[in-house]
Structures are given as C-alpha cells and as structure tokens.
Design an enzyme around this catalytic site. Structure first.
Site, PDB file in Angstrom:
ATOM      1  N   PRO A  55       1.490   7.727  -0.868  1.00 50.81           N
ATOM      2  CA  PRO A  55       2.240   8.463  -1.896  1.00 50.81           C
ATOM      3  C   PRO A  55       3.743   8.180  -1.937  1.00 50.81           C
ATOM      4  CG  PRO A  55       1.864   9.880  -0.025  1.00 50.81           C
ATOM      5  CD  PRO A  55       1.228   8.554   0.311  1.00 50.81           C
ATOM      6  N   CYS A  69      -1.014   3.543  11.046  1.00 48.17           N
ATOM      7  CA  CYS A  69      -0.894   4.799  11.815  1.00 48.17           C
ATOM      8  C   CYS A  69      -2.138   4.912  12.691  1.00 48.17           C
ATOM      9  CB  CYS A  69      -0.692   6.010  10.914  1.00 48.17           C
ATOM     10  SG  CYS A  69      -1.978   6.265   9.700  1.00 48.17           S
ATOM     11  N   CYS A 102       0.901  -1.165   0.000  1.00 47.66           N
ATOM     12  CA  CYS A 102       0.000   0.000   0.000  1.00 47.66           C
ATOM     13  C   CYS A 102       0.928   1.200   0.000  1.00 47.66           C
ATOM     14  CB  CYS A 102      -0.889  -0.020   1.242  1.00 47.66           C
ATOM     15  SG  CYS A 102      -2.088  -1.358   1.216  1.00 47.66           S
TER      16      CYS A 102
HETATM   17  C1  SAM Z   1      -1.328   4.414   5.047  1.00 47.64           C
HETATM   18  S1  SAM Z   1      -1.544   4.748   3.362  1.00 47.64           S
HETATM   19  C2  SAM Z   1       0.020   4.342   2.688  1.00 47.64           C
HETATM   20  C3  SAM Z   1       1.105   5.355   2.937  1.00 47.64           C
HETATM   21  C4  SAM Z   1       2.405   5.012   2.228  1.00 47.64           C
HETATM   22  N1  SAM Z   1       2.876   3.675   2.569  1.00 47.64           N
HETATM   23  C5  SAM Z   1       3.512   6.005   2.549  1.00 47.64           C
HETATM   24  O1  SAM Z   1       4.344   5.736   3.416  1.00 47.64           O
HETATM   25  O2  SAM Z   1       3.547   7.068   1.907  1.00 47.64           O
HETATM   26  C6  SAM Z   1      -2.547   3.395   2.871  1.00 47.64           C
HETATM   27  C7  SAM Z   1      -2.709   3.236   1.381  1.00 47.64           C
HETATM   28  O3  SAM Z   1      -3.480   2.059   1.157  1.00 47.64           O
HETATM   29  C8  SAM Z   1      -4.132   2.225  -0.078  1.00 47.64           C
HETATM   30  N2  SAM Z   1      -5.185   1.196  -0.173  1.00 47.64           N
HETATM   31  C9  SAM Z   1      -6.359   1.138   0.489  1.00 47.64           C
HETATM   32  N3  SAM Z   1      -7.029   0.020   0.166  1.00 47.64           N
HETATM   33  C10 SAM Z   1      -6.256  -0.656  -0.718  1.00 47.64           C
HETATM   34  C11 SAM Z   1      -6.403  -1.867  -1.437  1.00 47.64           C
HETATM   35  N4  SAM Z   1      -7.486  -2.641  -1.280  1.00 47.64           N
HETATM   36  N5  SAM Z   1      -5.420  -2.230  -2.283  1.00 47.64           N
HETATM   37  C12 SAM Z   1      -4.314  -1.462  -2.436  1.00 47.64           C
HETATM   38  N6  SAM Z   1      -4.119  -0.310  -1.796  1.00 47.64           N
HETATM   39  C13 SAM Z   1      -5.077   0.095  -0.944  1.00 47.64           C
HETATM   40  C14 SAM Z   1      -4.619   3.653  -0.048  1.00 47.64           C
HETATM   41  O4  SAM Z   1      -4.862   4.130  -1.357  1.00 47.64           O
HETATM   42  C15 SAM Z   1      -3.435   4.357   0.650  1.00 47.64           C
HETATM   43  O5  SAM Z   1      -2.599   4.939  -0.299  1.00 47.64           O
END
Ligand code: SAM
Length: 435
Positions: free
Chosen positions: A258, A376, A255
């Site tokens: 950004p 988080c 995931c």
């Molecule tokens: C906590 S954020 C990630 C932050 C990133 N790892 C960083 O350090 O910049 C969680 C991410 O999970 C993604 N997400 C949510 N559901 C998802 C899914 N079913 N499959 C893939 N990505 C997913 C969201 O779009 C979001 O960008």
C-alpha cells in the site's frame, strides 16, 4: 424455515463473535479480510476486548491447542467447541477477565453457536482449568506457539537462536511511526507528542522512527490528517536509507502497495519519475490515498496495475525497489493469523514467484543501477538462499554490501530478526548491475 435468532450474528454475545472470527481464520480467511465486517457488529464498548481476545488467541493458538488436548476424554472433532475452549482458556490464563465471567460468557457463546449439547463439556473443562492454572502457565511459557513445520524450518535456519526467536515472535510488536520529515523533524514531533501528554521515544536504528509507549488510536494523534507521520515498522523504515540518492532518477517500486516504502522514498528524494507497480488494484488505491494524505508530490508518480513477473518498462530504471511478496513470517507479531494461514507447501511457491519477479525486474534495470531486494521474512529460502541462487545465475550482478551495525550479515544481504520493543523480521540485499 424459522431462522435462528443468532443467524445474523447481531445477537451473539462477544465471545461468540470472537469465536466466529477465529473460525473464519481457521477456514483460510485472513484476519485483515474479515475484521472490518466482523467488528461492525461489535458494540463500541466491547471492541477493545474483542480485539484482545481475537489477537491473543491467535498468538497463543498452538499452546492453547496443546493445553486442551489432554483435557478431553476423547477428541471432540468439533471446531466450534474447540475454539470456544481456546477462547475460554485464553481469558482465564492471559487476561484479567474474572473467571466466573469468562466461563459463563464462553459457555453461553457455545450455546448461541448451536452447541447446547456440548456446552457442559466447555463448562467442565474451563472450571478444571481454574484449578490447575500453574501447570498451564508452564505450557504457555514453554510453547513455541508455531506450527511444527515452521518450528522445524526456523530451527534449521537459526539453530541455537531458535528459542529466543520463537519467544520474540510471541510478543506484541510496538506501535512505531515514521515521521514525515518534509513536514516536521522527529524531535519536533516528539515535542508535539510531549505537549499532548503522549509518551513516546526515538527508535534506535531508524533516524525518523518513533516508538509509542502506549497503544493509541492512530487517527487521533496530532498531525495524522495533515500527513505528519505514517505507521511503519522500524525495520521497514530502513529501506529508503539503503538506496542511492534518487533525486532526478527513474525509480521503480516493483511491489509497491500500500505504498509505505514509496512514500518514504518521496519523503527523502525527488525522483524524475517513480513507477509504483503492483498487481493488486485495490491495494494500489491506498498508495494514492497515502501519498495524498502525506502531501507528497504525486506529479512524477505513475501508478501501474500489472504483474511484475511479465511487465516491462519502456525505459530502463536507475533504481528498483523489490519488496517481494513473501511468507511474512517476520511480521507474525503484527499478523498472528499467519500461524494458522501459512502452510509448509506455500514456501516453495513463494520462493518461485520471488525468483520470477526478480528475473524480470532485473531486466528493467540500467547498467550501473541498483536493485534493493527486500522481504519481511526470516526464512533463508526466501532471503539468503534466494540471493545465492540469483548471483549464481546473473554474472552481471554484484552485491553492494550493506555495512551496518544492525542485523546479521548473511552470505548475501543482511537479516534483521524481530526484537522486543523494536522492529520486525526483515531482509535486505543490495545489488548493482555491472554489465
Ligand atoms: C510486501 S508487500 C509490499 C509492501 C509495500 N512495498 C509497502 O512498503 O507498503 C508485497 C506486494 O506484492 C504484491 N504482489 C504480489 N505478487 C505480485 C506480482 N506478481 N506482481 C506485482 N505485485 C505483486 C502484493 O499485492 C503486495 O502488495
């Protein structure tokens, strides 16, 4: 039909613009999704105050509500006027805006927003507030400023630590940088800042983190365009340090958008291949932009838009970082709109989604490989309990304990809580596949 002169928003005074932004959040839109558009009509000279009023009101939302209720002879049931009152009270109690300006501008905002007939109520209540400030300060200080469902959950999870925790969640988080050590060491960058007369100090836990002692315009900091640093919370910076050596390895950042953690991995290691996966195409674009700005080698990085619940890799990975979608309660200091947006019923759905992503990503990992589960959040359901369930259902999983002098050891994993001047609420659990 004749259009109101304020319909476009362009002629609204600053308080009315603040109220409009707060109404959008109350109607379920995240601040991040509306901020740019709403800010575009705020004049440059007013932007700092606009920002402070929007973020401050969200931070104090529940206390402002609590203060307003007894001041009303009967419930207003009028979101616009109530929001004007919160914005007015916030200015009177928490800013240096002169009382007469706070009141007259807020009353004018109510009129501009079509509430002429109730603007007298706004005026009377705000004037009364200037006479009764002492007791109001007490309410502000004592309020947990959390929705009641969340207070209940945090009390259940953190017991006697709840008061300290809710106090921390009300504070403003520091501006923290992660130095791109491919370009410059932390001490070298601190020297550069000192030469520019910018006060900053080293983070306690992160070895590449710097806390800025003042709030600054980030793109104007030395080395920003050249990729000398990223903005990243100190506790988020621990992710890359908890991974095994990834040189020559195949890594999946499940995931990724950004790309904060993806970039940090590439600052430390040279993987054979790194897949940065996310379901949000728009956010994924920022991964490429960030890697480019940080001048990180993107040759071995593949950016994939896919649902991590179903996606499967053509090759098993040596390491998977699963920075799972979560309630984000641990980062409320930076996103105070979460107080209004998050609903109690969201948590069970999020826990279920995390479980599905975990189950699927586990299948993409080699025997001997490592999966780092990150959130988080500070809710046990998303962290400790999620891991208890995972280990109960996966006999081939073994925790690789994180031995550290930070955070709180949980049944599985370690929990960091938000602390003044330091990082946000994060959770880490490291798992090895043993069969
Ligand atoms: C906590 S954020 C990630 C932050 C990133 N790892 C960083 O350090 O910049 C969680 C991410 O999970 C993604 N997400 C949510 N559901 C998802 C899914 N079913 N499959 C893939 N990505 C997913 C969201 O779009 C979001 O960008």
């Amino acid at each position: 039909m004749k259009q109101s002169p304020h319909a476009s928003g362009k002629n609204l005074n600053l308080r009315a613009q603040v109220v409009k932004t707060l109404l959008a959040v109350q109607n379920g839109q995240s601040l991040a999704s509306v901020l740019q558009q709403h800010m575009s009509i705020v004049s440059d000279k007013d932007r700092a105050l606009y920002h402070e009023l929007v973020l401050g009101c969200l931070r104090q939302w529940h206390a402002l509500k609590q203060l307003t209720l007894p001041l009303l002879a009967k419930p207003l049931e009028n979101q616009v006027v109530e929001t004007c009152l919160y914005v007015g009270l916030y200015q009177l109690l928490c800013t240096r805006v002169a009382a007469h300006a706070a009141i007259s501008e807020t009353v004018e905002a109510a009129k501009q927003l079509g509430m002429e007939s109730l603007s007298g109520v706004v005026n009377a209540i705000l004037r009364r507030a200037t006479r009764e400030t002492e007791q109001f300060y007490d309410v502000l200080e004592q309020a947990s400023n959390l929705p009641s469902w969340l207070s209940k959950r945090l009390k259940k999870d953190w017991g006697e630590n709840f008061d300290a925790l809710s106090y921390e969640l009300k504070q403003v988080a520091p501006l923290t940088l992660r130095v791109n050590t491919r370009q410059v060491s932390r001490d070298e960058y601190l020297d550069i800042l000192e030469d520019e007369g910018i006060d900053a100090h080293r983070c306690d836990i992160s070895e590449v983190g710097i806390v800025m002692d003042e709030s600054l315009h980030i793109p104007s900091l030395p080395g920003f365009e050249a990729g000398g640093f990223s903005v990243q919370d100190e506790h988020a910076q621990l992710c890359a340090t908890l991974l095994p050596n990834l040189n020559g390895k195949f890594v999946i950042d499940a995931c990724a958008a950004p790309g904060g953690k993806t970039a940090h991995i590439l600052e430390r290691y040279q993987p054979k291949k790194l897949i940065a996966l996310d379901q949000d195409e728009k956010r994924l674009k920022r991964v490429s932009e960030n890697l480019e700005r940080l001048v990180l080698d993107g040759k071995h990085v593949e950016i994939v838009t896919a649902d991590a619940v179903k996606w499967s890799s053509s090759e098993l990975a040596d390491c998977i970082v699963l920075d799972a979608p979560c309630s984000a309660i641990g980062v409320i200091r930076r996103h105070p709109d979460i107080r209004l947006l998050r609903q109690s019923g969201d948590i069970a759905k999020t826990v279920q989604l995390q479980k599905q992503i975990l189950d699927n990503m586990w299948q993409q990992l080699k025997v001997g490989g490592t999966l780092l589960y990150v959130t988080c959040s500070i809710l046990k359901a998303e962290n400790e309990q999620q891991m208890v369930d995972f280990f109960a259902q996966h006999a081939d999983a073994q925790e690789q304990k994180i031995e550290a002098d930070w955070g709180i050891e949980q049944i599985h994993g370690r929990q960091l809580l938000p602390h003044a001047g330091q990082g946000d609420g994060f959770y880490y659990c490291r798992i090895t596949k043993i069969a």
